[in-house]
Design a protein around this motif. Structure first.
Motif, PDB file in Angstrom:
ATOM      1  N   SER A 112      45.731  44.661  40.705  1.00 43.73           N
ATOM      2  CA  SER A 112      45.915  44.399  39.283  1.00 43.73           C
ATOM      3  C   SER A 112      47.071  45.234  38.765  1.00 43.73           C
ATOM      4  CB  SER A 112      44.636  44.687  38.493  1.00 43.73           C
ATOM      5  OG  SER A 112      44.242  46.024  38.654  1.00 43.73           O
ATOM      6  N   GLY A 113      47.664  44.774  37.673  1.00 45.54           N
ATOM      7  CA  GLY A 113      48.795  45.480  37.086  1.00 45.54           C
ATOM      8  C   GLY A 113      50.109  44.923  37.584  1.00 45.54           C
ATOM      9  N   GLU A 114      51.096  45.785  37.737  1.00 42.69           N
ATOM     10  CA  GLU A 114      52.458  45.390  38.089  1.00 42.69           C
ATOM     11  C   GLU A 114      52.773  45.733  39.547  1.00 42.69           C
ATOM     12  OE1 GLU A 114      55.220  47.058  35.287  1.00 42.69           O
ATOM     13  OE2 GLU A 114      53.979  46.457  33.586  1.00 42.69           O
ATOM     14  N   VAL A 115      53.221  44.722  40.271  1.00 39.08           N
ATOM     15  CA  VAL A 115      53.656  44.924  41.651  1.00 39.08           C
ATOM     16  C   VAL A 115      55.176  44.783  41.649  1.00 39.08           C
ATOM     17  CG1 VAL A 115      53.365  44.241  44.052  1.00 39.08           C
ATOM     18  CG2 VAL A 115      51.501  43.864  42.429  1.00 39.08           C
ATOM     19  N   ASP A 116      55.848  45.910  41.666  1.00 44.05           N
ATOM     20  CA  ASP A 116      57.308  45.915  41.585  1.00 44.05           C
ATOM     21  C   ASP A 116      57.864  46.926  42.570  1.00 44.05           C
ATOM     22  OD1 ASP A 116      56.864  48.398  40.401  1.00 44.05           O
ATOM     23  OD2 ASP A 116      57.327  47.702  38.384  1.00 44.05           O
ATOM     24  N   LEU A 117      59.139  47.229  42.437  1.00 43.17           N
ATOM     25  CA  LEU A 117      59.791  48.130  43.380  1.00 43.17           C
ATOM     26  C   LEU A 117      59.115  49.500  43.440  1.00 43.17           C
ATOM     27  CD1 LEU A 117      62.128  48.279  45.350  1.00 43.17           C
ATOM     28  CD2 LEU A 117      63.587  49.024  43.476  1.00 43.17           C
ATOM     29  N   VAL A 146      43.827  39.105  49.868  1.00 45.86           N
ATOM     30  CA  VAL A 146      44.541  39.802  48.808  1.00 45.86           C
ATOM     31  C   VAL A 146      44.369  38.960  47.550  1.00 45.86           C
ATOM     32  CG1 VAL A 146      46.740  40.744  48.024  1.00 45.86           C
ATOM     33  CG2 VAL A 146      46.199  40.712  50.473  1.00 45.86           C
ATOM     34  N   GLU A 147      43.599  39.484  46.614  1.00 44.02           N
ATOM     35  CA  GLU A 147      43.262  38.766  45.386  1.00 44.02           C
ATOM     36  C   GLU A 147      44.150  39.301  44.266  1.00 44.02           C
ATOM     37  OE1 GLU A 147      41.709  37.764  41.813  1.00 44.02           O
ATOM     38  OE2 GLU A 147      41.061  39.725  42.459  1.00 44.02           O
ATOM     39  N   LEU A 148      44.958  38.403  43.676  1.00 41.72           N
ATOM     40  CA  LEU A 148      46.004  38.803  42.744  1.00 41.72           C
ATOM     41  C   LEU A 148      45.751  38.371  41.303  1.00 41.72           C
ATOM     42  CD1 LEU A 148      49.034  37.815  45.029  1.00 41.72           C
ATOM     43  CD2 LEU A 148      48.092  40.103  44.693  1.00 41.72           C
ATOM     44  N   SER A 149      44.555  37.976  40.960  1.00 41.16           N
ATOM     45  CA  SER A 149      44.317  37.434  39.620  1.00 41.16           C
ATOM     46  C   SER A 149      44.585  38.435  38.504  1.00 41.16           C
ATOM     47  CB  SER A 149      42.901  36.867  39.490  1.00 41.16           C
ATOM     48  OG  SER A 149      41.954  37.905  39.609  1.00 41.16           O
ATOM     49  N   GLY A 150      44.521  39.733  38.794  1.00 45.30           N
ATOM     50  CA  GLY A 150      44.774  40.752  37.777  1.00 45.30           C
ATOM     51  C   GLY A 150      46.218  41.211  37.698  1.00 45.30           C
ATOM     52  N   VAL A 151      47.108  40.564  38.447  1.00 46.65           N
ATOM     53  CA  VAL A 151      48.517  40.959  38.457  1.00 46.65           C
ATOM     54  C   VAL A 151      49.212  40.401  37.214  1.00 46.65           C
ATOM     55  CG1 VAL A 151      50.720  40.680  39.689  1.00 46.65           C
ATOM     56  CG2 VAL A 151      48.631  41.200  40.956  1.00 46.65           C
ATOM     57  N   THR A 152      49.867  41.287  36.469  1.00 45.26           N
ATOM     58  CA  THR A 152      50.574  40.881  35.256  1.00 45.26           C
ATOM     59  C   THR A 152      52.067  40.694  35.496  1.00 45.26           C
ATOM     60  OG1 THR A 152      50.799  43.202  34.616  1.00 45.26           O
ATOM     61  CG2 THR A 152      48.907  41.985  33.736  1.00 45.26           C
ATOM     62  N   ASP A 168      45.135  35.041  47.345  1.00 44.91           N
ATOM     63  CA  ASP A 168      44.513  34.294  46.258  1.00 44.91           C
ATOM     64  C   ASP A 168      45.221  34.646  44.958  1.00 44.91           C
ATOM     65  OD1 ASP A 168      42.896  33.107  44.387  1.00 44.91           O
ATOM     66  OD2 ASP A 168      41.084  34.188  44.937  1.00 44.91           O
ATOM     67  N   PRO A 169      46.070  33.747  44.431  1.00 47.54           N
ATOM     68  CA  PRO A 169      46.778  34.046  43.193  1.00 47.54           C
ATOM     69  C   PRO A 169      45.860  34.081  41.975  1.00 47.54           C
ATOM     70  CG  PRO A 169      47.253  31.809  43.885  1.00 47.54           C
ATOM     71  CD  PRO A 169      46.422  32.445  44.965  1.00 47.54           C
ATOM     72  N   GLY A 170      44.675  33.502  42.104  1.00 47.18           N
ATOM     73  CA  GLY A 170      43.753  33.477  40.976  1.00 47.18           C
ATOM     74  C   GLY A 170      44.404  32.843  39.772  1.00 47.18           C
ATOM     75  N   GLY A 171      44.099  33.349  38.607  1.00 43.93           N
ATOM     76  CA  GLY A 171      44.662  32.805  37.382  1.00 43.93           C
ATOM     77  C   GLY A 171      45.898  33.539  36.909  1.00 43.93           C
ATOM     78  N   PRO A 227      46.712  30.505  51.055  1.00 46.18           N
ATOM     79  CA  PRO A 227      46.078  30.755  49.756  1.00 46.18           C
ATOM     80  C   PRO A 227      44.726  30.060  49.670  1.00 46.18           C
ATOM     81  CG  PRO A 227      47.728  29.087  49.521  1.00 46.18           C
ATOM     82  CD  PRO A 227      47.801  29.563  50.952  1.00 46.18           C
ATOM     83  N   ARG A 228      43.869  30.624  48.876  1.00 46.37           N
ATOM     84  CA  ARG A 228      42.601  29.953  48.618  1.00 46.37           C
ATOM     85  C   ARG A 228      42.866  28.792  47.681  1.00 46.37           C
ATOM     86  NH1 ARG A 228      37.973  34.541  48.440  1.00 46.37           N
ATOM     87  NH2 ARG A 228      38.053  34.820  50.665  1.00 46.37           N
ATOM     88  N   PRO A 229      42.111  27.720  47.808  1.00 41.83           N
ATOM     89  CA  PRO A 229      42.326  26.581  46.910  1.00 41.83           C
ATOM     90  C   PRO A 229      42.088  26.981  45.466  1.00 41.83           C
ATOM     91  CG  PRO A 229      40.695  26.079  48.612  1.00 41.83           C
ATOM     92  CD  PRO A 229      41.076  27.514  48.767  1.00 41.83           C
ATOM     93  N   VAL A 230      42.894  26.452  44.590  1.00 45.03           N
ATOM     94  CA  VAL A 230      42.765  26.722  43.167  1.00 45.03           C
ATOM     95  C   VAL A 230      41.746  25.744  42.601  1.00 45.03           C
ATOM     96  CG1 VAL A 230      43.995  26.755  40.994  1.00 45.03           C
ATOM     97  CG2 VAL A 230      45.154  27.462  43.084  1.00 45.03           C
ATOM     98  N   GLY A 231      40.883  26.258  41.737  1.00 45.18           N
ATOM     99  CA  GLY A 231      39.987  25.317  41.107  1.00 45.18           C
ATOM    100  C   GLY A 231      38.692  25.882  40.906  1.00 45.18           C
TER     101      GLY A 231
END
Length: 128
Positions: free
Chosen positions: A39-44, A67-73, A100-103, A124-128
């Motif tokens: 969650s948060g920012e994944v940057d340099l 790797v679940e990324l739904s909390g990534v802003t 999993d990009p999540g939402g 990726p996991r299926p979206v839905g």
């Protein structure tokens, strides 16, 4: 062969790691599966920490790393490179990497902007 020293962050036990503007939460839903919630920012400035964590978790006795990324802003190319490096490590270890990009709008925006079949590179996991 002398094992490389590890900090407490690299132990294989579940937990939470705060890395500036990014938080990583690790759990083990099964004995051979590792779940990493980002969650948060994944940057340099934070991607290196994600690299370190994934490298420490992808090993021979693990079948799947999710790797679940739904909390990534926010995710930059540095974050994408971390995921691609993790895919290479998983392939070498005989494990499966599932992203999993999540939402997360930021993650979906990056994935759709890629000039390649990103979903063919990772699972990726299926979206839905």
């Amino acid at each position: 062969m002398v094992p490389e020293p590890r900090s407490a962050d690299h132990e294989l036990t579940p937990g939470r790691i705060d890395a500036g503007r990014m938080t990583l939460r690790v759990s083990c839903p099964t004995a051979r599966t590792v779940l990493v919630r980002v969650s948060g920012e994944v940057d340099l400035s934070t991607a290196r920490r994600l690299d370190e964590l994934l490298r420490s978790r992808i090993r021979g006795d693990v079948e799947e790393v999710v790797v679940e990324l739904s909390g990534v802003t926010f995710i930059s190319v540095a974050g994408l490179n971390s995921l691609l490096r993790a895919q290479l490590l998983a392939d070498a270890a005989g494990a499966r990497l599932t992203v999993d990009p999540g939402g997360s709008r930021a993650v979906r925006r990056l994935f759709t902007a890629l000039p390649m079949d990103f979903y063919g590179v990772m699972s990726p996991r299926p979206v839905g």
